[in-house]
Design a protein around this motif. Sequence first.
Motif, mmCIF file in Angstrom:
data_model
loop_
_atom_site.group_PDB
_atom_site.id
_atom_site.type_symbol
_atom_site.label_atom_id
_atom_site.label_comp_id
_atom_site.label_asym_id
_atom_site.label_seq_id
_atom_site.Cartn_x
_atom_site.Cartn_y
_atom_site.Cartn_z
ATOM 1 N N GLU A 1 0.843 -1.198 0.000
ATOM 2 C CA GLU A 1 0.000 0.000 0.000
ATOM 3 C C GLU A 1 0.876 1.245 0.000
ATOM 4 O O GLU A 1 1.861 1.335 0.729
ATOM 5 N N SER B 1 -0.176 5.525 -6.300
ATOM 6 C CA SER B 1 -0.147 5.095 -4.918
ATOM 7 C C SER B 1 -1.268 4.083 -4.691
ATOM 8 O O SER B 1 -2.443 4.442 -4.701
ATOM 9 N N LEU C 1 -3.890 1.377 -3.099
ATOM 10 C CA LEU C 1 -4.708 1.205 -1.903
ATOM 11 C C LEU C 1 -5.054 -0.270 -1.733
ATOM 12 O O LEU C 1 -5.173 -0.994 -2.723
ATOM 13 N N VAL C 2 -5.258 -0.676 -0.492
ATOM 14 C CA VAL C 2 -5.684 -2.062 -0.243
ATOM 15 C C VAL C 2 -6.977 -2.359 -1.003
ATOM 16 O O VAL C 2 -7.167 -3.458 -1.540
ATOM 17 N N SER D 1 -7.238 -4.023 -4.544
ATOM 18 C CA SER D 1 -7.059 -5.460 -4.743
ATOM 19 C C SER D 1 -8.261 -6.027 -5.490
ATOM 20 O O SER D 1 -9.404 -5.918 -5.026
ATOM 21 N N VAL E 1 -2.846 -5.846 -3.033
ATOM 22 C CA VAL E 1 -2.192 -4.735 -2.349
ATOM 23 C C VAL E 1 -2.189 -5.044 -0.856
ATOM 24 O O VAL E 1 -3.249 -5.224 -0.249
ATOM 25 N N PRO F 1 -1.235 -4.211 3.159
ATOM 26 C CA PRO F 1 -1.061 -3.048 4.047
ATOM 27 C C PRO F 1 0.377 -2.913 4.544
ATOM 28 O O PRO F 1 1.111 -3.884 4.624
#
Lengths: 112, 114
Positions: free
Chosen positions: B15, B80, B82-83, B86, B112, B114
């Motif tokens: 992430e 960038s 983000l979770v 996914s 993705v 964390p």
Amino acid sequence: DAEITQSPRHKITETGRQVTLACHQTWNHNNMFWYRQDLGHGLRLIHYSYGVQDTNKGEVSDGYSVSRSNTEDLPLTLESAASSQTSVYFCASSSNFQETQYFGPGTRLLVL
Amino acid sequence: AQSVAQPEDQVNVAEGNPLTVKCTYSVSGNPYLFWYVQYPNRGLQFLLKYITGDNLVKGSYGFEAEFNKSQTSFHLKKPSALVSDSALYFCAVRDLSNTGKLIFGQGTTLQVKP
């Protein structure tokens, strides 16, 4: 809001039975498509329609048929279900060739 | 024959890191290219498309894709991750025979962490 819906969302049937999957769109799109999704194959085209009374075969059409009696609906029929037709089925629509296709939520079919 | 290839079955990123999901295509003319995303037990959602014009296309949820004609590629990118990004991502090209159908790649699972 306009949308495209499919029913049922899940279906279990037996080999040899006739099955019909419904697709309904409120976009007023002329073009409608049926795809099947299988692991390792992405999505493959089964049938498509450019408008009322028009239907065309896609790359994996054997064992399937469609009919287009109005703009909103393109039902997909499995004439005699086979285990090889176990898959996830997606309906899509677009206004014309250049425009984006919008997909329904899918129907997961299991043929036992 | 027209085709689309997604060379990676799965892409793993942390992430906050940039992500790239690769797609190459093979068509005889000017391609119409698309990216879709599929979340678990959901249908395909349109992300972005390239028809003509600027090679960098911006789409939904902060995604963008770069069309490269010389490399016949259309890679999906995000600065960038983000979770919640996914999901399963599909690249597609429109069939040039004017059937309107899409030819899909096999899909790439983006994970993705964390």
